[in-house]
Design a protein around this motif. Structure first.
Motif, mmCIF file in Angstrom:
data_model
loop_
_atom_site.group_PDB
_atom_site.id
_atom_site.type_symbol
_atom_site.label_atom_id
_atom_site.label_comp_id
_atom_site.label_asym_id
_atom_site.label_seq_id
_atom_site.Cartn_x
_atom_site.Cartn_y
_atom_site.Cartn_z
ATOM 1 N N ALA A 113 -2.422 -8.582 -0.122
ATOM 2 C CA ALA A 113 -3.614 -8.973 -0.879
ATOM 3 C C ALA A 113 -4.847 -8.181 -0.466
ATOM 4 O O ALA A 113 -5.786 -8.043 -1.256
ATOM 5 C CB ALA A 113 -3.873 -10.465 -0.705
ATOM 6 N N ARG A 114 -4.832 -7.632 0.762
ATOM 7 C CA ARG A 114 -6.006 -6.919 1.263
ATOM 8 C C ARG A 114 -5.869 -5.398 1.164
ATOM 9 O O ARG A 114 -6.740 -4.659 1.633
ATOM 10 C CB ARG A 114 -6.263 -7.321 2.725
ATOM 11 C CG ARG A 114 -6.596 -8.795 2.922
ATOM 12 C CD ARG A 114 -7.922 -9.180 2.263
ATOM 13 N NE ARG A 114 -9.026 -8.432 2.825
ATOM 14 C CZ ARG A 114 -9.715 -8.796 3.904
ATOM 15 N NH1 ARG A 114 -9.392 -9.933 4.538
ATOM 16 N NH2 ARG A 114 -10.714 -8.071 4.343
ATOM 17 N N THR A 115 -4.750 -4.930 0.593
ATOM 18 C CA THR A 115 -4.542 -3.501 0.362
ATOM 19 C C THR A 115 -4.159 -3.294 -1.095
ATOM 20 O O THR A 115 -3.964 -4.260 -1.842
ATOM 21 C CB THR A 115 -3.442 -2.949 1.283
ATOM 22 O OG1 THR A 115 -2.241 -3.736 1.115
ATOM 23 C CG2 THR A 115 -3.856 -2.995 2.750
ATOM 24 N N ASN A 116 -4.021 -2.034 -1.495
ATOM 25 C CA ASN A 116 -3.796 -1.742 -2.910
ATOM 26 C C ASN A 116 -2.507 -1.007 -3.223
ATOM 27 O O ASN A 116 -1.889 -1.253 -4.249
ATOM 28 C CB ASN A 116 -4.964 -0.919 -3.455
ATOM 29 C CG ASN A 116 -6.280 -1.659 -3.370
ATOM 30 O OD1 ASN A 116 -6.421 -2.750 -3.916
ATOM 31 N ND2 ASN A 116 -7.245 -1.073 -2.668
ATOM 32 N N SER A 117 -2.086 -0.087 -2.348
ATOM 33 C CA SER A 117 -0.958 0.765 -2.716
ATOM 34 C C SER A 117 0.071 0.979 -1.611
ATOM 35 O O SER A 117 1.240 1.239 -1.902
ATOM 36 C CB SER A 117 -1.475 2.138 -3.178
ATOM 37 O OG SER A 117 -2.249 2.740 -2.140
ATOM 38 N N ILE A 118 -0.316 0.885 -0.356
ATOM 39 C CA ILE A 118 0.606 1.158 0.743
ATOM 40 C C ILE A 118 1.713 0.114 0.778
ATOM 41 O O ILE A 118 1.493 -1.063 0.454
ATOM 42 C CB ILE A 118 -0.154 1.189 2.085
ATOM 43 C CG1 ILE A 118 0.749 1.725 3.209
ATOM 44 C CG2 ILE A 118 -0.725 -0.183 2.436
ATOM 45 C CD1 ILE A 118 -0.002 1.990 4.511
ATOM 46 N N ARG A 119 2.922 0.526 1.149
ATOM 47 C CA ARG A 119 4.016 -0.421 1.302
ATOM 48 C C ARG A 119 3.794 -1.237 2.574
ATOM 49 O O ARG A 119 3.387 -0.696 3.609
ATOM 50 C CB ARG A 119 5.366 0.306 1.370
ATOM 51 C CG ARG A 119 5.740 1.046 0.091
ATOM 52 C CD ARG A 119 7.171 1.572 0.167
ATOM 53 N NE ARG A 119 8.126 0.473 0.116
ATOM 54 C CZ ARG A 119 8.711 0.020 -0.985
ATOM 55 N NH1 ARG A 119 8.427 0.571 -2.157
ATOM 56 N NH2 ARG A 119 9.566 -0.977 -0.944
#
Length: 343
Positions: free
Chosen positions: A66-72
């Protein structure tokens, strides 16, 4: 760079800090890892310890997604000996339904704590921790939604079924684990920071490549980077590991002498403790990069999962930044410009 780089974070709690502080640093590091071009960010599972805050990777993963956008984001890993494969599959299917294509399910064989926490995790169950292969096979079938008709639980599905299933990884530090991963057709992560024996790494790499030529072979490695070789080696030299050799033949690696003796006493059998220098690759970014490149070529490593066992958050953050793919690409471009200028 012909290999990928990911990060492993254990949410260490420095002296004088709280679990809240440690977990906020984990969030910050995940966001920076995304910014710096790392391929994936994994969190670990450790129980009943005041040194590490990451006891529930599934919960932490959901927050990090929820606090990131694209990284796995993934587990490094879920300690399957304690849990129902069905519940693990449900957890990761929910995560993958929330963030399709961004979830990794790394599964480990270790207990993730001392014997007392193992007893607590398995309290009230019939589990003795010796059926790992059976559990892992069932988990894989649940993730693939392919439980056999002959299985005692035929017809079961781990819902919700996500748009894209989580990617599975088996974590281990032996040729036997590498063989299991190859047999089952899943990616394998060799924990070099736990077992620094290069002969074992070489054998595991050979076994895995022979059994599964198209598989992904990863190495989780302890690294410390600093602007100077001297500073990096000084930081790394402060780290130790302790191996507990139990009379039953089992060996467990812990990070402090106190943990080593606590493990031996809680195991309720004769034991010996062996102190070793941590197997850390330490140096300037160029030095560490050259070591990783050599490992990549020699052992056909597709990806490295970097672990930096430093207590000070800023030193850890700096090390990861110095080794980041974006930083490395900038260095490569700088070297190319220098070569053009010289020519």
């Amino acid at each position: 760079m012909s290999y990928q780089l990911g990060l492993l974070d254990q949410s260490p709690i420095p002296e004088g800090a709280s679990a809240f502080d440690a977990l906020q640093q984990t969030v910050r590091l995940a966001q920076k890892a995304e910014e710096w071009g790392y391929s994936r960010f994994w969190v670990s599972e450790h129980h009943n310890t005041e040194q590490l805050a990451g006891s529930s990777p599934e919960v932490l993963i959901s927050y990090l997604l929820a606090r990131t956008n694209s990284i796995r984001i993934g587990s490094g890993g879920v300690m399957l000996q304690h849990y129902s494969p069905f519940k693990v599959a449900e957890n990761f299917h929910v995560l993958s339904s929330l963030a399709p294509g961004r979830v990794d399910l790394g599964v480990g064989k270790a207990p993730g704590g001392l014997p007392l926490s193992t007893k607590a995790l398995q309290f009230g169950t019939m589990n003795d921790g010796k059926d790992f292969k059976e559990r892992f096979v069932f988990l894989k079938k649940l993730i693939e939604d392919s439980v056999d008709e002959r299985h005692p639980l035929a017809g079961i599905r781990a819902t919700p079924i996500p748009p894209e299933k989580p990617e599975m990884f088996l974590l281990g530090a032996s040729p036997q684990s590498a063989q299991l991963a190859a047999d089952l057709g899943v990616a394998f992560v060799f924990g070099l920071f736990l077992n620094g024996d290069m002969k074992v790494l070489e054998e595991a790499a050979h076994v895995y490549r022979k059994g599964y030529p198209d598989g992904r072979f990863l190495v989780s490695i302890a690294v410390v980077a600093a602007p100077s070789q001297q500073e990096a080696e000084q930081l790394a030299g402060e780290q130790k590991i302790f191996k507990v050799h139990l009379q039953s033949g089992r060996t467990v690696t812990v990070s402090t002498l106190e943990q080593a003796h606590a493990f031996g006493k809680q195991a309720d059998e004769a034991y010996e403790v062996e102190e070793q220098a941590s197997n850390i690759i330490a140096g300037t970014p160029l030095y560490v990069k050259n070591v990783l490149t050599n490992f990549h070529k020699k052992y056909q490593v597709d990806e490295f999962i970097l672990h930096t066992p430093l207590q000070k958050a800023e030193e850890r953050l700096r090390s990861f930044q110095l080794l980041s793919p974006i930083h490395s690409n900038e260095d490569d471009k700088s070297e190319e410009r220098d070569e053009e200028y010289v020519s």
